[in-house]
Design a protein around this motif. Structure first.
Motif, PDB file in Angstrom:
ATOM      1  N   HIS A 176     -18.280  28.254  -2.183  1.00 39.55           N
ATOM      2  CA  HIS A 176     -18.037  29.074  -3.369  1.00 39.55           C
ATOM      3  C   HIS A 176     -16.630  28.886  -3.946  1.00 39.55           C
ATOM      4  O   HIS A 176     -16.192  29.660  -4.789  1.00 39.55           O
ATOM      5  N   VAL A 177     -15.932  27.815  -3.504  1.00 39.53           N
ATOM      6  CA  VAL A 177     -14.570  27.537  -3.964  1.00 39.53           C
ATOM      7  C   VAL A 177     -14.476  26.096  -4.455  1.00 39.53           C
ATOM      8  O   VAL A 177     -14.927  25.178  -3.776  1.00 39.53           O
ATOM      9  N   VAL A 178     -13.884  25.913  -5.642  1.00 40.57           N
ATOM     10  CA  VAL A 178     -13.548  24.580  -6.144  1.00 40.57           C
ATOM     11  C   VAL A 178     -12.085  24.338  -5.801  1.00 40.57           C
ATOM     12  O   VAL A 178     -11.220  25.109  -6.210  1.00 40.57           O
ATOM     13  N   GLY A 179     -11.814  23.283  -5.043  1.00 44.68           N
ATOM     14  CA  GLY A 179     -10.450  22.916  -4.686  1.00 44.68           C
ATOM     15  C   GLY A 179     -10.067  21.615  -5.361  1.00 44.68           C
ATOM     16  O   GLY A 179     -10.797  20.629  -5.276  1.00 44.68           O
ATOM     17  N   ILE A 180      -8.926  21.614  -6.048  1.00 41.55           N
ATOM     18  CA  ILE A 180      -8.437  20.439  -6.756  1.00 41.55           C
ATOM     19  C   ILE A 180      -6.990  20.197  -6.354  1.00 41.55           C
ATOM     20  O   ILE A 180      -6.177  21.130  -6.310  1.00 41.55           O
ATOM     21  N   HIS A 181      -6.663  18.934  -6.089  1.00 44.69           N
ATOM     22  CA  HIS A 181      -5.313  18.517  -5.727  1.00 44.69           C
ATOM     23  C   HIS A 181      -4.769  17.655  -6.863  1.00 44.69           C
ATOM     24  O   HIS A 181      -5.388  16.651  -7.219  1.00 44.69           O
ATOM     25  N   ALA A 182      -3.645  18.057  -7.445  1.00 44.78           N
ATOM     26  CA  ALA A 182      -3.027  17.316  -8.549  1.00 44.78           C
ATOM     27  C   ALA A 182      -1.772  16.608  -8.056  1.00 44.78           C
ATOM     28  O   ALA A 182      -0.872  17.237  -7.506  1.00 44.78           O
TER      29      ALA A 182
ATOM     30  N   VAL B  35      -3.964  22.819  -5.897  1.00 47.27           N
ATOM     31  CA  VAL B  35      -2.778  22.418  -5.153  1.00 47.27           C
ATOM     32  C   VAL B  35      -2.010  21.487  -6.087  1.00 47.27           C
ATOM     33  O   VAL B  35      -2.426  20.354  -6.342  1.00 47.27           O
ATOM     34  N   LEU B  36      -0.917  21.977  -6.628  1.00 49.23           N
ATOM     35  CA  LEU B  36      -0.160  21.285  -7.661  1.00 49.23           C
ATOM     36  C   LEU B  36       1.069  20.628  -7.042  1.00 49.23           C
ATOM     37  O   LEU B  36       2.095  21.265  -6.842  1.00 49.23           O
ATOM     38  N   GLU B  37       0.928  19.329  -6.733  1.00 47.39           N
ATOM     39  CA  GLU B  37       2.042  18.578  -6.158  1.00 47.39           C
ATOM     40  C   GLU B  37       2.572  17.553  -7.161  1.00 47.39           C
ATOM     41  O   GLU B  37       2.982  16.465  -6.784  1.00 47.39           O
ATOM     42  N   THR B  38       2.536  17.931  -8.420  1.00 46.19           N
ATOM     43  CA  THR B  38       3.125  17.140  -9.488  1.00 46.19           C
ATOM     44  C   THR B  38       3.734  18.113 -10.474  1.00 46.19           C
ATOM     45  O   THR B  38       3.314  19.267 -10.561  1.00 46.19           O
ATOM     46  N   ASP B  39       4.722  17.659 -11.194  1.00 48.14           N
ATOM     47  CA  ASP B  39       5.358  18.507 -12.194  1.00 48.14           C
ATOM     48  C   ASP B  39       4.399  18.726 -13.350  1.00 48.14           C
ATOM     49  O   ASP B  39       3.654  17.823 -13.736  1.00 48.14           O
ATOM     50  N   ILE B  40       4.402  19.899 -13.902  1.00 49.96           N
ATOM     51  CA  ILE B  40       3.523  20.213 -15.021  1.00 49.96           C
ATOM     52  C   ILE B  40       3.789  19.262 -16.191  1.00 49.96           C
ATOM     53  O   ILE B  40       2.902  18.999 -17.002  1.00 49.96           O
TER      54      ILE B  40
ATOM     55  N   VAL C  53      -1.512  13.363 -14.676  1.00 48.68           N
ATOM     56  CA  VAL C  53      -2.837  13.952 -14.864  1.00 48.68           C
ATOM     57  C   VAL C  53      -3.233  13.746 -16.329  1.00 48.68           C
ATOM     58  O   VAL C  53      -2.511  14.155 -17.234  1.00 48.68           O
ATOM     59  N   THR C  54      -4.394  13.123 -16.539  1.00 51.41           N
ATOM     60  CA  THR C  54      -4.847  12.773 -17.879  1.00 51.41           C
ATOM     61  C   THR C  54      -6.089  13.561 -18.275  1.00 51.41           C
ATOM     62  O   THR C  54      -6.724  14.221 -17.441  1.00 51.41           O
ATOM     63  N   ARG C  55      -6.452  13.438 -19.541  1.00 51.44           N
ATOM     64  CA  ARG C  55      -7.682  14.062 -20.032  1.00 51.44           C
ATOM     65  C   ARG C  55      -8.886  13.550 -19.241  1.00 51.44           C
ATOM     66  O   ARG C  55      -9.802  14.304 -18.925  1.00 51.44           O
TER      67      ARG C  55
ATOM     68  N   THR D 270      -0.723  15.113 -19.326  1.00 51.18           N
ATOM     69  CA  THR D 270      -0.692  14.646 -20.712  1.00 51.18           C
ATOM     70  C   THR D 270      -1.145  15.773 -21.635  1.00 51.18           C
ATOM     71  O   THR D 270      -1.783  16.736 -21.196  1.00 51.18           O
ATOM     72  N   ALA D 271      -0.845  15.632 -22.916  1.00 49.43           N
ATOM     73  CA  ALA D 271      -1.266  16.631 -23.893  1.00 49.43           C
ATOM     74  C   ALA D 271      -2.787  16.779 -23.885  1.00 49.43           C
ATOM     75  O   ALA D 271      -3.322  17.889 -23.969  1.00 49.43           O
ATOM     76  N   GLY D 272      -3.491  15.653 -23.766  1.00 55.33           N
ATOM     77  CA  GLY D 272      -4.958  15.693 -23.713  1.00 55.33           C
ATOM     78  C   GLY D 272      -5.461  16.448 -22.501  1.00 55.33           C
ATOM     79  O   GLY D 272      -6.443  17.190 -22.578  1.00 55.33           O
ATOM     80  N   ALA D 273      -4.787  16.285 -21.365  1.00 57.37           N
ATOM     81  CA  ALA D 273      -5.185  16.998 -20.142  1.00 57.37           C
ATOM     82  C   ALA D 273      -4.972  18.499 -20.319  1.00 57.37           C
ATOM     83  O   ALA D 273      -5.836  19.300 -19.962  1.00 57.37           O
TER      84      ALA D 273
END
Length: 121
Positions: free
Chosen positions: A11-17, A49-54, A21-23, A58-61
């Motif tokens: 019941h959890v979506v996990g995403i690692h960035a 899990v955000l291991e990149t700077d915001i 990060v692109t569109r 990209t603008a599209g992302a």
């Protein structure tokens, strides 16, 4: 790049960035998993899990991310953002007043705690 985290509760979506990060990342990794979560469970519990700077989004992302967030606006149950970027972590804590569900930020060193929090029903 966005990577799906395989070992999350169903019941959890996990995403690692990480990195840029692109569109296309949003379209091929994030959106299908969020849509599936809504179809299967009727709500979204989302761990990022955000291991990149915001700034590496990209603008599209960013635009696609906003669009999918609005599309499922009433489906957000819990959002956990795990990052060492204090501004993003603080925004996640304040974001809870804008969405119907709960939102919480965690530092990377507390990833295990974030997973327990997001998995709790």
């Amino acid at each position: 790049m966005l990577q799906f985290i395989n070992d999350m509760p169903v019941h959890v979506v996990g995403i690692h960035a990480v990195g840029k990060v692109t569109r296309e990342d949003i379209d091929t990794v994030l959106i299908p998993h969020l849509n599936n979560m809504v179809e299967q469970h009727g709500e979204i519990n989302y761990l990022l899990v955000l291991e990149t700077d915001i700034k590496n989004f990209t603008a599209g992302a960013l635009w696609q991310d906003i669009k999918i967030g609005l599309k499922h606006f009433t489906k957000w149950n819990k959002i956990a953002v795990v990052t060492d970027q204090k501004g993003v972590e603080q925004f996640s804590n304040w974001f809870r007043i804008l969405i119907p569900g709960k939102s919480r930020g965690f530092p990377l060193e507390r990833l295990d705690e974030a997973i327990k929090w997001i998995a709790r029903r």
